[in-house]
Design a protein around this motif. Structure first.
Motif, short mmCIF file in Angstrom:
data_model
loop_
_atom_site.label_atom_id
_atom_site.label_comp_id
_atom_site.label_asym_id
_atom_site.label_seq_id
_atom_site.Cartn_x
_atom_site.Cartn_y
_atom_site.Cartn_z
N TYR A 26 35.20 42.91 41.99
CA TYR A 26 36.09 42.07 41.19
C TYR A 26 35.31 41.23 40.19
CZ TYR A 26 39.60 38.53 40.05
OH TYR A 26 40.47 37.70 39.40
N ASP A 46 44.01 42.00 40.59
CA ASP A 46 43.72 42.62 41.87
C ASP A 46 43.20 41.60 42.88
OD1 ASP A 46 44.45 45.04 40.84
OD2 ASP A 46 42.41 45.79 40.55
N ASP A 47 43.42 41.89 44.15
CA ASP A 47 42.82 41.07 45.19
C ASP A 47 41.31 41.23 45.13
OD1 ASP A 47 43.12 39.57 47.92
OD2 ASP A 47 41.70 41.22 48.26
N PRO A 48 40.55 40.15 44.96
CA PRO A 48 39.10 40.27 44.77
C PRO A 48 38.38 40.99 45.91
CG PRO A 48 39.81 38.10 44.09
CD PRO A 48 40.99 38.75 44.76
N PHE A 49 38.75 40.69 47.13
CA PHE A 49 38.09 41.31 48.28
C PHE A 49 38.39 42.80 48.34
CE2 PHE A 49 37.82 42.60 52.73
CZ PHE A 49 36.55 42.16 53.07
N GLU A 50 39.67 43.15 48.24
CA GLU A 50 40.06 44.55 48.33
C GLU A 50 39.45 45.37 47.19
OE1 GLU A 50 44.26 44.93 48.57
OE2 GLU A 50 44.43 43.84 50.47
N ALA A 51 39.47 44.82 45.97
CA ALA A 51 38.93 45.53 44.81
C ALA A 51 37.43 45.79 45.00
CB ALA A 51 39.18 44.73 43.54
N SER A 52 36.74 44.84 45.58
CA SER A 52 35.30 44.97 45.75
C SER A 52 34.95 46.02 46.79
CB SER A 52 34.69 43.61 46.12
OG SER A 52 34.98 42.66 45.10
N MET A 78 35.33 37.23 45.52
CA MET A 78 35.67 38.01 46.72
C MET A 78 35.28 37.32 48.01
SD MET A 78 32.65 38.87 45.33
CE MET A 78 33.09 40.13 44.15
N GLY A 102 36.49 34.51 48.84
CA GLY A 102 37.63 33.73 49.30
C GLY A 102 37.17 32.36 49.73
N ARG A 131 31.74 36.60 54.69
CA ARG A 131 31.96 37.86 53.98
C ARG A 131 30.67 38.36 53.33
NH1 ARG A 131 37.86 37.28 50.90
NH2 ARG A 131 39.14 37.26 52.80
#
Length: 368
Positions: free
Chosen positions: A73, A78-84, A131, A133, A138
């Motif tokens: 991200y 987009d959701d930063p975590f999911e995109a990454s 990402m 959060g 993480r």
């Protein structure tokens, strides 16, 4: 190496003869501390590399050993975590598909192996800490997935600190300090490109490992926010870090940077940091652009979108290119080497700038 010999064949536009003299197939280790493997002639919104036969052929021809590619991200809905996570998985699949041409870099030894095996090492990196959060643990997830470079902020502020375009220049947040400590513990490179001045200075001081500024210019040469002050450059170098100079419009106040501007910024960085702490992070690929006019039309749209999203930097305009007009394509590293040789740089110093300084720094962070 043959840098000095190649420089005697002026001008550098001499073509194939000067390319051979520069040792195109044996130029030592060349590491781009921030770049890409993609085709600018093919529009794409994805940060995942575009490993077409042309991209791979021109990357090999350039002499490139390894490149820090941006994944994950940076901005958008987009959701930063999911995109990454998604980008990492997609790039892992590409590496498996193209195992004869590329390899995933986890240690400094992998870059040496890429050189020995005539492959291109892909260093997985982020350019925005969004990402994370609110959970510094993480870092462990991404370190385990092979992310080796973690840029704390992009141009705006995020939950870790202020970017270069955040007017308050507030520095690291408490959460940002927690993330830096976690990155240190997991041996991930802390990159302060795009950061605000206070964020960079504070991160350099609190980090227990040397930090990097993988793609930047020198503000003393061109006074724009994306370029780093001498205070930032000096502190990063004094603490054992690395500074990569980019091939970007911010190198010239007009927005139209040339090869001589790259040389001027490298030279200033060497004067401030010393020759052991300066390299290149072009922020671009090596694939040549076929139709510059068509590309400029697409670029103007991209600049407008970046402004609308609030992620652009001072110095970006519809008429500026995100590269140096006379230092692009597969011969860009050899041309730069020749220009540095003309300026009086020794072969040893040129080899450091083109790759050995980043290799040494990476070994400090990641291990051999």
């Amino acid at each position: 190496m043959a840098w000095a010999a190649a420089a005697s064949m002026l001008p550098w536009e001499a073509g194939e003869a000067s390319t051979k003299a520069a040792g195109m197939t044996d130029t030592g280790i060349i590491i781009n501390a921030l770049g890409g493997l993609d085709d600018p002639n093919r529009g794409s919104d994805s940060l995942v590399p575009t490993l077409t036969p042309r991209v791979l052929a021109e990357a090999h021809a350039s002499g490139l050993t390894a490149v820090n590619i941006t994944l994950g991200y940076v901005s958008g809905p987009d959701d930063p975590f999911e995109a990454s996570v998604r980008d990492i998985a997609a790039t892992d699949a590409l590496v498996r598909e193209h195992e004869h041409d590329v390899l995933k870099v986890l240690t400094a030894a992998d870059m040496r192996r890429a050189k020995a095996e005539k492959k291109i090492g892909l260093i997985y990196g982020f350019q925005n800490g969004a990402m994370m959060g609110k959970d510094a643990s993480r870092v462990d997830i991404f370190a385990n997935l092979g992310v080796r470079v973690f840029q704390l902020t992009y141009n705006p502020a995020n939950q870790l600190g202020d970017g270069s375009m955040a007017p308050e220049n507030r520095g690291l947040t408490d959460f940002g300090r927690e993330v830096v400590a976690r990155l240190n513990a997991r041996h991930v490179m802390v990159d302060l490109s795009h950061s605000g001045e206070r964020t960079c200075l504070e991160a350099a001081r609190v980090s227990t490992a040397p930090i990097s500024i993988n793609h930047t210019g020198c503000r003393a040469v061109t006074d724009l926010p994306r370029n780093k002050t001498d205070a930032e450059l000096r502190l990063v170098a004094e603490r054992g870090g690395f500074v990569g100079i980019y091939f970007m419009p911010f190198l010239n106040a007009s927005g139209h940077a040339h090869a001589e501007d790259v040389v001027a910024h490298i030279d200033h960085a060497v004067q401030v940091c010393g020759e052991d702490h300066v390299g290149i992070g072009t922020d671009g690929s090596v694939t040549q652009i076929d139709d510059l006019k068509a590309y400029q039309t697409a670029l103007a749209k991209e600049i407008a979108e970046r402004r609308a999203a609030g992620i652009s930097a001072a110095g970006e305009r519809p008429d500026t290119f995100p590269f140096v007009v006379d230092l692009r394509g597969p011969q860009q590293f050899q041309r730069l080497a020749q220009l540095l040789a003309q300026k009086g740089y020794s072969s040893e110093r040129i080899e450091k700038i083109l790759g050995l300084n980043f290799l040494r720094y990476a070994q400090t962070i990641w291990g051999s």
